[in-house]
Design a protein around this motif. Structure first.
Motif, mmCIF file in Angstrom:
data_model
loop_
_atom_site.group_PDB
_atom_site.id
_atom_site.type_symbol
_atom_site.label_atom_id
_atom_site.label_comp_id
_atom_site.label_asym_id
_atom_site.label_seq_id
_atom_site.Cartn_x
_atom_site.Cartn_y
_atom_site.Cartn_z
ATOM 1 N N UNK A 1 35.270 11.682 50.567
ATOM 2 C CA UNK A 1 35.379 11.162 51.927
ATOM 3 C C UNK A 1 36.742 11.415 52.526
ATOM 4 N N UNK A 2 37.263 10.395 53.203
ATOM 5 C CA UNK A 2 38.578 10.525 53.856
ATOM 6 C C UNK A 2 39.594 9.512 53.337
ATOM 7 N N UNK A 3 39.071 8.367 52.861
ATOM 8 C CA UNK A 3 39.948 7.238 52.504
ATOM 9 C C UNK A 3 39.638 6.700 51.112
ATOM 10 N N UNK A 4 39.057 7.529 50.254
ATOM 11 C CA UNK A 4 38.638 7.026 48.935
ATOM 12 C C UNK A 4 39.871 6.708 48.075
ATOM 13 N N UNK A 5 40.796 7.642 47.997
ATOM 14 C CA UNK A 5 41.983 7.424 47.165
ATOM 15 C C UNK A 5 42.971 6.429 47.755
ATOM 16 N N UNK B 1 46.624 10.271 49.316
ATOM 17 C CA UNK B 1 47.315 9.198 48.589
ATOM 18 C C UNK B 1 48.564 9.806 47.952
ATOM 19 N N UNK B 2 49.628 9.014 47.791
ATOM 20 C CA UNK B 2 50.866 9.573 47.239
ATOM 21 C C UNK B 2 50.667 10.179 45.850
ATOM 22 N N UNK B 3 49.694 9.643 45.097
ATOM 23 C CA UNK B 3 49.456 10.160 43.748
ATOM 24 C C UNK B 3 48.272 11.129 43.691
ATOM 25 N N UNK B 4 47.848 11.643 44.848
ATOM 26 C CA UNK B 4 46.741 12.612 44.855
ATOM 27 C C UNK B 4 47.258 14.006 44.501
ATOM 28 N N UNK C 1 42.641 11.459 41.636
ATOM 29 C CA UNK C 1 42.566 11.612 43.095
ATOM 30 C C UNK C 1 42.866 13.058 43.456
ATOM 31 N N UNK C 2 41.951 13.648 44.178
ATOM 32 C CA UNK C 2 42.157 15.023 44.640
ATOM 33 C C UNK C 2 42.166 15.017 46.166
ATOM 34 N N UNK C 3 43.083 15.760 46.755
ATOM 35 C CA UNK C 3 43.057 15.953 48.201
ATOM 36 C C UNK C 3 42.762 17.430 48.429
#
Ligand code: C5P
Length: 195
Positions: A104-108, A167-170, A118-120
């Motif tokens: 989606x857009x806001x999962x992480x 997310x910062x950790x993505x 978490x993957x972007x």
């Protein structure tokens, strides 16, 4: 034990293809969260009531993959009450034993901030528009699809509630120069390292 893979990114970056391949490879359940917003957008009437009463029939409707449905989805997705009504369903899905992948857009960032992976997934707007144009057999030309991709990006990035954001950790996966097979392989490697 649950294991959650959160995959976020803009429209047509390859999230769905990668998510399905990962679900198959690792035996995880997959939730395409965009479908929830598409179903709300296409339901008609008050979108907040539609989101609160979303049924499996709504999710099985034809036409939810069309550009028009994506457009409708991004309009209702700016409403905080719509987003709030869909949170519990998504979190419950992620809690499944054995593992789940949600895209989606806001999962992480919002739905599963504790996700194990978490993957972007992203790609240039031109590349994404070309892919969508080629794959969807949509009416209209490439330029029109590109304009729609850009408009959707602007709306998803610019909204106040749960904007599209890594997310910062993505881990960033830019698929602009990748084949589908390469993108899937890269995602599998990241997950295999953390399992
Ligand atoms: O991913 P997909 O293109 O199906 O999403 C359609 C629209 O739904 C997005 O452009 C976005 O506005 C919204 N959406 C969202 N949050 C999600 C998934 C989708 O806001 N987790």
């Amino acid at each position: 034990m649950s294991f959650t893979v959160a995959i976020d990114g803009p429209a047509a970056a390859g999230k769905g293809t990668i998510s399905r391949a990962i679900a198959r490879e690792f035996g995880f359940a997959h939730l395409d969260t965009g479908l929830l917003y598409r179903a709300v957008g296409m339901k008609g009437g008050d979108p907040i009531i539609a989101a609160r009463n979303l049924s499996s029939d709504d999710l099985a409707r034809d036409g939810l993959r069309s550009l028009a449905a994506g457009e409708a989805a991004s309009r209702v997705a700016v409403l905080p009450e719509v987003r709030a009504a869909l949170v519990a369903f998504q979190r419950d899905f992620a809690q499944r034993a054995g593992g789940a992948v949600l895209d989606g857009r806001d999962i992480g960032t919002i739905i599963c901030p504790e996700a194990e992976v978490k993957l972007f997934v992203t790609a240039s707007a031109e590349t994404r528009a070309r892919r969508r144009w080629l794959e969807a057999g949509e009416q209209g030309g490439y330029e029109e699809v590109l304009a729609q991709v850009r408009a959707r990006d602007a709306r998803d990035i610019g909204r106040a509630d749960a904007p599209l954001l890594a997310a910062p950790d993505a881990i960033l996966l830019d698929t602009t120069e990748m084949t589908v097979a390469q993108a899937i392989e890269a995602a599998k490697e990241v997950i295999a390292e953390r399992l």
